[in-house]
Motif scaffolding. Structure first.
Motif, short mmCIF file in Angstrom:
data_model
loop_
_atom_site.label_atom_id
_atom_site.label_comp_id
_atom_site.label_asym_id
_atom_site.label_seq_id
_atom_site.Cartn_x
_atom_site.Cartn_y
_atom_site.Cartn_z
N MET A 66 0.83 -1.21 0.00
CA MET A 66 0.00 0.00 0.00
C MET A 66 0.86 1.26 0.00
N ILE A 67 1.98 1.26 0.73
CA ILE A 67 2.73 2.51 0.86
C ILE A 67 3.33 2.95 -0.47
N LYS A 68 3.74 2.02 -1.31
CA LYS A 68 4.27 2.41 -2.62
C LYS A 68 3.19 3.09 -3.46
N THR A 69 2.00 2.53 -3.42
CA THR A 69 0.87 3.13 -4.15
C THR A 69 0.55 4.51 -3.59
N ALA A 70 0.57 4.64 -2.25
CA ALA A 70 0.27 5.92 -1.62
C ALA A 70 1.31 6.98 -1.99
N ILE A 71 2.58 6.61 -2.01
CA ILE A 71 3.64 7.55 -2.40
C ILE A 71 3.40 8.05 -3.82
N ALA A 116 6.86 -0.82 6.76
CA ALA A 116 7.39 0.13 5.78
C ALA A 116 8.86 0.43 6.08
N GLU A 117 9.63 0.64 5.02
CA GLU A 117 11.03 1.01 5.17
C GLU A 117 11.13 2.51 5.46
N GLU A 118 12.22 2.89 6.12
CA GLU A 118 12.37 4.29 6.50
C GLU A 118 12.37 5.22 5.29
N ILE A 119 12.98 4.78 4.20
CA ILE A 119 13.02 5.64 3.00
C ILE A 119 11.62 5.83 2.43
N GLN A 120 10.77 4.81 2.58
CA GLN A 120 9.38 4.93 2.11
C GLN A 120 8.59 5.88 3.00
N ILE A 121 8.81 5.76 4.32
CA ILE A 121 8.13 6.67 5.26
C ILE A 121 8.52 8.11 4.96
N ALA A 122 9.82 8.34 4.75
CA ALA A 122 10.31 9.69 4.46
C ALA A 122 9.70 10.23 3.17
N ALA A 123 9.61 9.38 2.15
CA ALA A 123 9.04 9.82 0.88
C ALA A 123 7.58 10.20 1.03
N LEU A 124 6.83 9.38 1.76
CA LEU A 124 5.40 9.66 1.95
C LEU A 124 5.18 10.94 2.73
N LEU A 125 5.89 11.09 3.85
CA LEU A 125 5.69 12.27 4.70
C LEU A 125 6.07 13.54 3.95
N THR A 126 7.16 13.50 3.19
CA THR A 126 7.60 14.67 2.42
C THR A 126 6.59 15.03 1.35
N ALA A 171 -5.49 6.46 3.82
CA ALA A 171 -4.59 7.07 4.80
C ALA A 171 -4.47 6.19 6.04
N ALA A 172 -5.62 5.66 6.50
CA ALA A 172 -5.60 4.78 7.67
C ALA A 172 -4.77 3.54 7.40
N GLN A 173 -4.91 2.97 6.21
CA GLN A 173 -4.20 1.74 5.88
C GLN A 173 -2.69 1.96 5.80
N VAL A 174 -2.28 3.05 5.18
CA VAL A 174 -0.85 3.28 5.01
C VAL A 174 -0.19 3.63 6.35
#
Length: 337
Positions: free
Chosen positions: A1-6, A32-42, A20-23
């Motif tokens: 899900m996080i890749k799709t959300a990014i 989720a990997e830290e780089i994915q979290i950083a990409a989403l939040l940014t 949003a709830a799912q991701v």
């Protein structure tokens, strides 16, 4: 899900509440990997978060939290922080005033992020047992109408996000999620915001989260509290209805002060300010801003009480020693442990 959300967010498209709830749930369960979290939040910060995205994320945070018995009759009074006002701990002190009048206050908070003293810091400095077990915190609420839920204890899944937030060093959606993630899920709330543009979106968020009665505040001098030194924009959520108004200290019989008069300091210095207000030693702007914010809290938890009536009730509770007595009772629990 996080890749799709990014991908979605980086294309300036919005996530639904459910997405949003799912991701955020994936992030909170270590998927989720830290780089994915950083990409989403940014990407979310660059796009600008919608009410649906904030509400969905907050719901996921609540579900990931250590469980606490739900308190639908309770009130939380909290600011988002980030206003850089260096004020003392106004909402924590106001919460004690409200509780002394017999209303359940379930304060949820953390150590300081953007100031010298967060709610946990000042309560600890006052001698309050911030690290209580769930059953102890619940019993304190039953006995005294006040308890504190330490965010570090209840939101241990934030360990997956904390390093990323530190590394990014920018405002992210998590700056506004903390005040929304009270595991007791009180249905009444006072929420101060650091930006007037957040007033209506946060009212919508609280409505989506099931809050029944809330006062959302922005002091026009940049304060995430009701201000004693400028008009305050106030959004009132009552059921499905949202109303907007602007209030001033003078209309409630309070003297306008300067912003400098409510500046605090370290946790110990802010604890001394709170004690001075409760003892009657401090009777100026610091007391008045607590009275005003407590009155707005009383109006949220019991809308039949007007803010003007709440001011009088708060003043009486301070003057007759009820608030000081409550703090003495609450801090006695620390000595017993």
């Amino acid at each position: 899900m996080i890749k799709t959300a990014i991908q979605t967010v980086s294309q300036q498209q919005n996530l639904t509440f459910e997405e949003a709830a799912q991701v955020i749930s994936e992030i909170m369960t270590g998927q989720a990997e830290e780089i994915q979290i950083a990409a989403l939040l940014t990407a979310l910060t660059a796009k600008g978060e919608t009410a649906d995205e904030i509400a969905g994320a907050a719901q996921a945070m609540r579900q990931a939290a250590l469980e606490f018995p739900k308190q639908p009759a309770g009130l939380d009074i909290v600011g988002t922080g980030g206003d850089h006002s260096n004020s003392f701990n106004i909402s924590s002190t106001a919460g004690l005033v409200i509780a002394s009048l017999g209303y359940d206050v379930v304060k949820h908070g953390n150590r300081a992020a953007s100031s010298k003293s967060g709610a946990a810091d000042v309560l600890e400095a006052l001698g309050f047992p911030i690290n209580q077990e769930v059953d102890q915190a619940e019993q304190m609420l039953k006995d005294n109408h006040f308890t504190f839920l330490f965010a570090q204890k209840y939101h241990q899944a934030m360990k997956y996000v904390a390093p990323v937030r530190r590394g990014l060093g920018i405002r992210t959606i998590f700056n506004v999620l903390g005040p929304l993630a009270n595991p007791a899920e009180p249905k009444q709330m006072v929420l101060g915001v650091y930006d007037g543009a957040l007033l209506e979106p946060m009212a919508q968020v609280l409505h989506q989260l099931g809050v029944q009665s809330a006062n959302i505040l922005y002091g026009t001098d940049g304060l995430d509290e009701a201000s004693i030194s400028a008009p305050t924009k106030l959004v009132q959520l009552r059921g499905d209805n949202i109303q907007f108004q602007t209030i001033t200290p003078e209309e409630f019989g309070l003297k306008r002060a300067t912003k400098e008069e409510i500046v605090g300091g370290t946790a110990q210095e802010n604890a001394a300010i709170t004690r001075a207000i409760l003892s009657g030693e401090e009777r100026g702007a610091k007391r008045d801003i607590v009275v005003l914010n407590a009155a707005i809290g009383l109006n949220a938890v019991n809308p039949t009480i007007t803010i003007k009536e709440g001011v009088k009730l708060a003043q009486e509770a301070l003057d007759d020693g009820r608030v000081a007595d409550l703090l003495a009772t609450l801090t006695a629990a620390e000595a017993v442990e």
